[in-house]
Design an enzyme around this catalytic site. Structure first.
Site, PDB file in Angstrom:
ATOM      1  CG  LEU A 127      -2.052   0.901   1.229  1.00 56.22           C
ATOM      2  CD1 LEU A 127      -3.100   0.632   2.088  1.00 56.22           C
ATOM      3  CD2 LEU A 127      -1.564   2.528   1.857  1.00 56.22           C
ATOM      4  CG  HIS A 231       9.432   3.972   9.018  1.00 56.10           C
ATOM      5  ND1 HIS A 231       8.520   5.172   8.657  1.00 56.10           N
ATOM      6  CD2 HIS A 231      10.645   4.141   8.801  1.00 56.10           C
ATOM      7  CE1 HIS A 231       9.533   6.167   8.142  1.00 56.10           C
ATOM      8  NE2 HIS A 231      10.720   5.520   8.295  1.00 56.10           N
TER       9      HIS A 231
END
Length: 337
Positions: A127, A231
């Site tokens: 994505l 992240h």
């Protein structure tokens, strides 16, 4: 909103390549390499064209298109079963507890074990939303459209589904986790290994990675503290996955130590709660905000719209009907926004 999710085609190669260059590394499913992207698109077109119930290792690539400008502004992918083309490796975190009678001391240690436990699991991934479109819920549209695609083609997917989140990358584009483990055996930087994996697959991991468990306590602090963490740009994605019923179960990526999220396919919220019904009105002016999808395989489309569920039937707004190419009597899938 004139955005629609549709299958990717070869005409989207340049758009995908331009977006791949914006990912910043650690994004294996969207490498900034034209040959790899071309191969991925060719494989996706083959998957969309195939008919049959058997589950094989296929990738479906979807894109987000602005229908007013015909510009692609995002992409996502759905994998029917990982580990078919090449082994799917993860690190699993285990705990080993030992007791010394002489010292009357119990010691507990965490280990990283290289495993293929998740082979055959379906996956949602790849994505990416263009930085210029990160408003208006388009990321959510991309993410959840994948579940409606799975619901519409349930026979082509497995009983479990996973999502890998990118791990911590430092300011120089490196990975503390990779530097502490993989980098010591391969003589490659994280970026070099990540790029090689994206283009050639991870068989080199099987060839060279040590098979014995790694004691986490023996890693440096920088590596230890990033294990299982997403992240910063992936924290919102992790929350979305948790809202769908995914959970972190101790599996991490072998390159950057990012968390692997797992769920039972039929218990994913957007699959379990999806409504499948026949359109009995396609001019609805006011209704519940929803994601609406129609069509199978290469005809699949998904967009935001309004719905009114009427038993087994459903009414949808005129704009959605136009974007999806449906009318009264056609069948659609939908889920509340």
């Amino acid at each position: 909103m004139s955005f629609v999710i549709r299958p990717a085609g070869m005409e989207d190669l340049q758009h995908l390549y331009e977006m791949a260059k914006l990912t910043g590394g650690g994004f294996t499913n969207l490498p900034p390499d034209r040959n790899s992207l071309t191969g991925k698109l060719e494989g996706s077109q083959t998957a969309f064209a195939r008919r049959g119930d058997e589950i094989v290792g296929e990738t479906f690539v979807l894109v987000l298109e602005n229908t007013e400008t015909q510009v692609v502004r995002g992409t996502c992918q759905v994998f029917t079963a990982v580990g078919h083309r090449w082994p799917f490796y993860s690190y699993r975190i285990n705990r080993l507890t030992q007791y010394s009678k002489e010292l009357d001391r119990t010691v507990s240690a965490e280990l990283l074990s290289l495993v293929n436990d998740l082979e055959g699991t379906s996956e949602v991934g790849g994505l990416f939303l263009h930085p210029g479109e990160r408003a208006g819920g388009l990321g959510m549209l991309l993410a959840r459209s994948r579940y409606l695609f799975i619901a519409a083609h349930r026979h082509r997917f497995g009983e479990r589904i996973l999502a890998e989140l990118r791990g911590i990358i430092d300011e120089r584009g490196g990975s503390p986790f990779w530097d502490a483990i993989g980098g010591k055996f391969f003589g490659m930087s994280f970026q070099e290994a990540d790029e090689f994996n994206a283009i050639h697959g991870n068989q080199f991991i099987a060839d060279l990675m040590p098979k014995h468990p790694v004691y986490i306590a023996m890693l440096d602090e920088e590596a230890r503290k990033v294990i299982g963490l997403p992240h910063p740009s992936g924290r919102a994605a992790m929350r979305m996955l948790e809202n769908e019923g995914f959970s972190y179960q101790g599996y991490v990526d072998i390159f950057d130590g990012g968390p692997t999220m797992l769920a039972d396919t039929d218990k994913v919220r957007s699959i379990a709660c999806a409504h499948h019904g026949e359109v009995d009105e396609d001019t609805l002016e006011k209704g519940e905000k929803a994601l609406i999808a129609a069509g199978e395989f290469e005809d699949f489309r998904c967009c935001y719209g309004a719905r009114d569920i009427r038993g087994d039937a459903i009414a949808i707004d005129a704009q959605s009907a136009e974007l999806l190419g449906v009318g009264t009597g056609d069948r659609v899938w939908s889920i509340a926004r």
